[in-house]
Motif scaffolding. Structure first.
Motif, mmCIF file in Angstrom:
data_model
loop_
_atom_site.group_PDB
_atom_site.id
_atom_site.type_symbol
_atom_site.label_atom_id
_atom_site.label_comp_id
_atom_site.label_asym_id
_atom_site.label_seq_id
_atom_site.Cartn_x
_atom_site.Cartn_y
_atom_site.Cartn_z
ATOM 1 N N VAL A 8 0.845 -1.188 0.000
ATOM 2 C CA VAL A 8 0.000 0.000 0.000
ATOM 3 C C VAL A 8 0.884 1.242 0.000
ATOM 4 C CG1 VAL A 8 -1.806 1.237 1.251
ATOM 5 C CG2 VAL A 8 -1.736 -1.263 1.317
ATOM 6 N N LEU A 9 0.584 2.172 -0.896
ATOM 7 C CA LEU A 9 1.279 3.460 -0.911
ATOM 8 C C LEU A 9 0.291 4.549 -0.504
ATOM 9 C CD1 LEU A 9 3.264 3.377 -4.302
ATOM 10 C CD2 LEU A 9 3.985 2.560 -2.054
ATOM 11 N N THR A 10 0.798 5.615 0.078
ATOM 12 C CA THR A 10 -0.054 6.790 0.281
ATOM 13 C C THR A 10 -0.295 7.427 -1.093
ATOM 14 O OG1 THR A 10 1.821 8.259 0.552
ATOM 15 C CG2 THR A 10 0.943 7.238 2.555
ATOM 16 N N GLU A 13 2.786 9.212 -2.253
ATOM 17 C CA GLU A 13 3.809 8.299 -2.777
ATOM 18 C C GLU A 13 3.456 7.820 -4.185
ATOM 19 O OE1 GLU A 13 5.568 6.156 1.288
ATOM 20 O OE2 GLU A 13 3.735 5.397 0.375
ATOM 21 N N TYR A 37 11.222 4.835 0.379
ATOM 22 C CA TYR A 37 10.464 5.073 1.615
ATOM 23 C C TYR A 37 11.231 6.016 2.530
ATOM 24 C CZ TYR A 37 7.467 0.978 0.653
ATOM 25 O OH TYR A 37 6.576 0.077 0.121
ATOM 26 N N ILE A 38 12.532 5.756 2.638
ATOM 27 C CA ILE A 38 13.352 6.535 3.567
ATOM 28 C C ILE A 38 14.803 6.393 3.149
ATOM 29 C CG2 ILE A 38 13.461 4.543 5.180
ATOM 30 C CD1 ILE A 38 13.305 8.082 6.544
ATOM 31 N N THR A 40 18.236 7.858 4.912
ATOM 32 C CA THR A 40 18.929 8.680 5.908
ATOM 33 C C THR A 40 20.433 8.457 5.763
ATOM 34 O OG1 THR A 40 19.202 7.074 7.708
ATOM 35 C CG2 THR A 40 17.008 8.075 7.461
ATOM 36 N N TYR A 43 20.646 4.501 6.871
ATOM 37 C CA TYR A 43 20.014 3.384 6.149
ATOM 38 C C TYR A 43 19.047 3.904 5.111
ATOM 39 C CZ TYR A 43 16.203 4.350 9.440
ATOM 40 O OH TYR A 43 15.231 4.967 10.171
ATOM 41 N N ALA A 45 15.535 2.434 2.547
ATOM 42 C CA ALA A 45 14.584 1.368 2.185
ATOM 43 C C ALA A 45 13.788 1.820 0.972
ATOM 44 C CB ALA A 45 13.656 1.042 3.354
ATOM 45 N N GLU A 47 11.194 0.304 -2.540
ATOM 46 C CA GLU A 47 10.470 -0.775 -3.209
ATOM 47 C C GLU A 47 10.794 -0.613 -4.687
ATOM 48 O OE1 GLU A 47 9.146 -3.508 -1.272
ATOM 49 O OE2 GLU A 47 7.991 -1.920 -0.313
ATOM 50 N N PHE A 141 16.664 -3.196 1.143
ATOM 51 C CA PHE A 141 17.115 -2.656 2.426
ATOM 52 C C PHE A 141 18.606 -2.406 2.259
ATOM 53 C CE2 PHE A 141 14.219 -6.362 3.459
ATOM 54 C CZ PHE A 141 13.051 -5.604 3.493
ATOM 55 N N SER A 142 19.102 -1.245 2.692
ATOM 56 C CA SER A 142 20.514 -0.958 2.426
ATOM 57 C C SER A 142 21.079 0.096 3.352
ATOM 58 C CB SER A 142 20.675 -0.467 0.978
ATOM 59 O OG SER A 142 20.163 0.845 0.848
ATOM 60 N N SER A 143 22.390 0.266 3.263
ATOM 61 C CA SER A 143 23.010 1.449 3.841
ATOM 62 C C SER A 143 22.585 2.641 2.974
ATOM 63 C CB SER A 143 24.538 1.274 3.890
ATOM 64 O OG SER A 143 25.038 1.033 2.588
ATOM 65 N N TYR B 43 22.733 -1.644 8.710
ATOM 66 C CA TYR B 43 21.275 -1.468 8.677
ATOM 67 C C TYR B 43 20.579 -2.734 9.120
ATOM 68 C CZ TYR B 43 21.816 -3.912 4.214
ATOM 69 O OH TYR B 43 22.141 -4.831 3.253
ATOM 70 N N ARG B 75 6.794 1.527 9.245
ATOM 71 C CA ARG B 75 5.847 1.686 8.144
ATOM 72 C C ARG B 75 4.719 0.675 8.318
ATOM 73 N NH1 ARG B 75 5.732 3.979 2.975
ATOM 74 N NH2 ARG B 75 4.163 2.989 1.686
ATOM 75 N N GLY B 116 0.537 2.125 4.618
ATOM 76 C CA GLY B 116 1.216 3.062 3.730
ATOM 77 C C GLY B 116 1.795 4.258 4.466
ATOM 78 N N GLN B 118 4.069 6.055 7.524
ATOM 79 C CA GLN B 118 5.281 5.715 8.270
ATOM 80 C C GLN B 118 5.753 6.877 9.134
ATOM 81 O OE1 GLN B 118 7.786 4.769 4.809
ATOM 82 N NE2 GLN B 118 8.937 6.666 5.126
ATOM 83 N N PHE B 141 12.436 -0.365 9.282
ATOM 84 C CA PHE B 141 13.717 -0.118 8.621
ATOM 85 C C PHE B 141 14.553 0.672 9.618
ATOM 86 C CE2 PHE B 141 10.343 0.769 5.309
ATOM 87 C CZ PHE B 141 10.293 -0.522 4.825
#
Lengths: 169, 169
Positions: A8-10, A13, A37-38, A40, A43, A45, A47, A141-143, B43, B75, B116, B118, B141
């Protein structure tokens, strides 16, 4: 495809889905669609959506500002992903290398991901990936993501992430 | 609940869902269920499941080994989450504070998350959260997860993460 994956997205988004064609102008062959999504300074994230046989071109994440290169985990949510990294090449590669770009795909160690399966790519490792015959939705998912530093095998590629990917500090 | 949220786990993951009751022995009231997808020294990504009105007790993430405390983004994927952090308290708190533990819930700035939506919690900020009337599935995340360092308002709580949460370096 995100809906089919139960994601689900807003509304905001949905209107900001990033279309990355890497400046090549052949999105269905080489490109991907993504939502960040984020992101920073610790980290990130996202999709990722890959249409059937759509390919994210070969690249690596170099060290940036004294930090090791980006470490990333791909988790398949829907469909199938063919992922290629450095190492023993597959004898029978399941992806279809994008035509006219064959010279820019050089690593062929194959990892096939189905929903629920994931793989973590070490920093500085060349990799590329392709959606299977039905495409794929992949959580990343990542740095911290600093896409403008990515090094592509095809030197014609310039990856300019849009502002939704900016690093929040 | 994960299935309802469209989240696919491998068979191995399904058998390793962590049940965290925080040593309180009253899981339906204070506890949560989780899957740690990946926890590296850079992460972490998890999926959290909260049953209806189940509460993750108030805690904060302190600095560890010279690094700032854990930064985390929640999220919501399914259901509804009532999240409380430091700041102006809500005049009419929507969560139900777990009975007999009222003394251990001290922050009431309310954020309500629907699918959706977060929210990112700054390091060192006291927080707690509760599944709504239908429960919730929440993706987390974050920077590296070092749960054994968490500081709970209820000093009786000892959070001993299981081995699936160990940091991969």
């Amino acid at each position: 495809m995100l809906e089919r994956a139960g994601i689900v997205l807003t509304e905001a988004e949905s209107e900001q889905i990033e279309i990355a064609d890497f400046g090549l102008g052949r999105l269905p062959l080489e490109g991907l669609q993504l939502i960040t999504y984020i992101n920073t300074d610790r980290y990130c994230a996202k999709e990722l959506v890959l249409f059937p046989r759509q390919t994210c071109p070969e690249h690596l994440h170099p060290p940036v500002g004294g930090e090791p290169g980006k470490l990333e985990t791909f988790r398949c949510r829907l469909g199938q992903v063919f992922l290629y990294v450095e190492g023993e090449p597959a004898s029978d590669v399941q992806a279809v290398v994008p035509e006219e770009s064959e010279a820019y795909y050089t690593v062929f160690h194959e990892i096939v991901l189905h929903p629920g399966e994931q793989y973590t790519i070490p920093p500085g490792t060349k990799h590329w990936f392709q959606g299977g015959p039905e495409g794929a939705v992949v959580s990343e998912f990542s740095s911290t993501s600093r896409d403008e530093s990515d090094i592509f095998t095809n030197l014609a590629i310039v990856r300019m992430p849009d502002e939704s990917e900016e690093v929040i500090t």
